[in-house]
Design an enzyme around this catalytic site. Structure first.
Site, PDB file in Angstrom:
ATOM      1  N   CYS A  29       2.414  24.415   7.169  1.00 37.96           N
ATOM      2  CA  CYS A  29       2.447  25.038   8.055  1.00 37.96           C
ATOM      3  C   CYS A  29       2.343  26.554   8.873  1.00 37.96           C
ATOM      4  CB  CYS A  29       3.298  24.311   9.053  1.00 37.96           C
ATOM      5  SG  CYS A  29       3.738  24.789  10.898  1.00 37.96           S
ATOM      6  N   ASP A  66      12.674  22.224  10.759  1.00 39.64           N
ATOM      7  CA  ASP A  66      13.097  22.641  12.170  1.00 39.64           C
ATOM      8  C   ASP A  66      14.394  22.271  12.307  1.00 39.64           C
ATOM      9  OD1 ASP A  66      10.155  23.651  13.981  1.00 39.64           O
ATOM     10  OD2 ASP A  66      10.282  22.734  11.876  1.00 39.64           O
TER      11      ASP A  66
HETATM   12  P1  RI2 Z   1      10.576  28.815  10.908  1.00 43.35           P
HETATM   13  C1  RI2 Z   1       7.243  25.092  13.552  1.00 43.35           C
HETATM   14  O1  RI2 Z   1       7.495  24.739  14.184  1.00 43.35           O
HETATM   15  C2  RI2 Z   1       6.965  24.320  11.652  1.00 43.35           C
HETATM   16  O2  RI2 Z   1       7.450  22.835  11.425  1.00 43.35           O
HETATM   17  C3  RI2 Z   1       7.819  25.350  10.578  1.00 43.35           C
HETATM   18  O3  RI2 Z   1       8.470  24.908   9.848  1.00 43.35           O
HETATM   19  C4  RI2 Z   1       9.196  25.097  11.350  1.00 43.35           C
HETATM   20  O4  RI2 Z   1       8.610  25.903  12.685  1.00 43.35           O
HETATM   21  C5  RI2 Z   1      10.099  26.035  11.281  1.00 43.35           C
HETATM   22  O5  RI2 Z   1       9.274  27.906  11.170  1.00 43.35           O
HETATM   23  P2  RI2 Z   1       6.357  24.700  15.528  1.00 43.35           P
HETATM   24  O6  RI2 Z   1       6.967  25.843  15.746  1.00 43.35           O
HETATM   25  O7  RI2 Z   1      11.932  29.727  11.781  1.00 43.35           O
HETATM   26  O8  RI2 Z   1       4.900  25.156  14.387  1.00 43.35           O
HETATM   27  O9  RI2 Z   1       9.773  29.287   9.531  1.00 43.35           O
HETATM   28  O10 RI2 Z   1       5.847  23.396  16.008  1.00 43.35           O
HETATM   29  O11 RI2 Z   1       9.779  30.340  11.814  1.00 43.35           O
END
Ligand code: RI2
Length: 316
Positions: free
Chosen positions: A134, A205
């Protein structure tokens, strides 16, 4: 630290709670850390624009609107609660207190990212190969910091369907000069083995009191693959990602989004589509969480959460 001018500019640009919630829901603002910070900024904007008389009511409504925007990332709920925590009874002091708390939240979150990046770069070996899943702003900061420390690393990044966040990860890493390769999600296990990956690094998350990780769907499969090959699985997680609500038995709800995201314009008559966008990785699959306060083993998360979060009186 966020400089005065920068803070004033950011506050000026902050979205209203309704707009911030919309941006978060539609993923124009995404990534758990970022949605937490944008919620804090939005509350500061409400405090700035409210009158002493209506601030308390407006802030409480704004907090609920923001928390409801996306259900899985606990940083959103923590940002709202920490910004609105222990506010003065005196209405005349309330607004300034909220702005101050929002600023502390944002600054703490950004300082945590930098500290975690430093700590993680000590965990990644020179000449090492890393796989990530991701787009996590924290994981990217860790990989860029490792590269800038002079270590030579190679990174493999999953595409991450259905939103292709791997494209963001690879673009940012390439721009920073990191040797990075994009792979399809289903190639992860093979690449872990074939490329002799040394360590998996993901973001978070939510981390719950039992030591489990809630992160982008597909994380669990990568962690299972890593475990089967004895590859350490490290999670970059600022303390705002830990869930005090799990101490009371409230575990994250896995968000299911519109099936249209999976189909991306393709029509297949008679087919049902499911689109769960997060999954739970069991504590046994996580080697450790790298936080701004140091590494935390899955077995230690309950203690970490108890020490980190207070009474939580009046929290949403
Ligand atoms: P940071 C994201 O969720 C991903 O799951 C990623 O690993 C997590 O947030 C943490 O991201 P999405 O918003 O806080 O893409 O490290 O659904 O940036």
């Amino acid at each position: 630290m966020v400089q005065d001018q920068t803070w004033a500019e950011r506050l000026q640009k902050a979205a209203s709670p309704e707009e911030a919630a919309r941006l978060i829901r539609t993923m124009e603002v995404r990534g758990a850390a970022k949605i937490g910070r944008s919620a804090a900024l939005s509350l500061a904007r409400v405090a700035e624009s409210a009158s002493d008389d209506d601030a308390r009511k407006r802030l409480s409504a704004a907090g609920r609107t923001l928390v409801a925007a996306r259900p899985t990332a606990v940083s959103l709920r923590n940002a709202v609660n920490l910004t609105l925590d222990g506010l003065p009874e005196d209405d005349a002091r309330l607004r300034a207190a909220v702005v101050g708390r929002a600023r502390r939240y944002v600054e703490a979150s950004e300082a945590a990212r930098d500290r975690i990046a430093e700590r993680m770069s000590e965990e990644i070996p020179d000449g090492g190969t890393v796989l990530t899943h991701c787009h996590s702003s924290l994981a990217v900061a860790c990989l860029v910091a490792t590269h800038r420390s002079g270590k030579k690393i190679r990174v493999f990044a999953d595409e991450t369907r259905p939103w292709w966040q791997g494209h963001i990860t690879t673009r940012l890493l390439a721009e920073a000069g990191v040797d990075v390769t994009l792979i399809v999600d289903s190639a992860a296990h093979l690449i872990l083995e074939m490329e002799e990956v040394d360590v998996v690094v993901t973001g978070a998350d939510t981390v719950t009191a039992d030591g489990a990780l809630y992160n982008k769907v597909g994380t669990r499969a990568v962690a299972l693959g890593a475990k089967s090959l004895d590859i350490p699985f490290l999670v970059a997680a600022e303390s705002h990602k830990f869930s005090p609500y799990s101490l009371d038995g409230t575990y994250p709800q896995i968000e299911e989004r519109d099936p249209a995201e999976v189909l991306s314009g393709v029509e297949i008559p008679g087919v049902q589509v499911r689109n769960p966008v997060f999954d739970r990785t069991a504590p046994a699959l996580v080697s450790r969480f790298i936080t701004e306060e140091g590494p935390v083993a899955p077995a230690d998360t309950e203690r970490f959460i108890r020490e980190r979060f207070g009474t939580r009186e009046g929290w949403i």
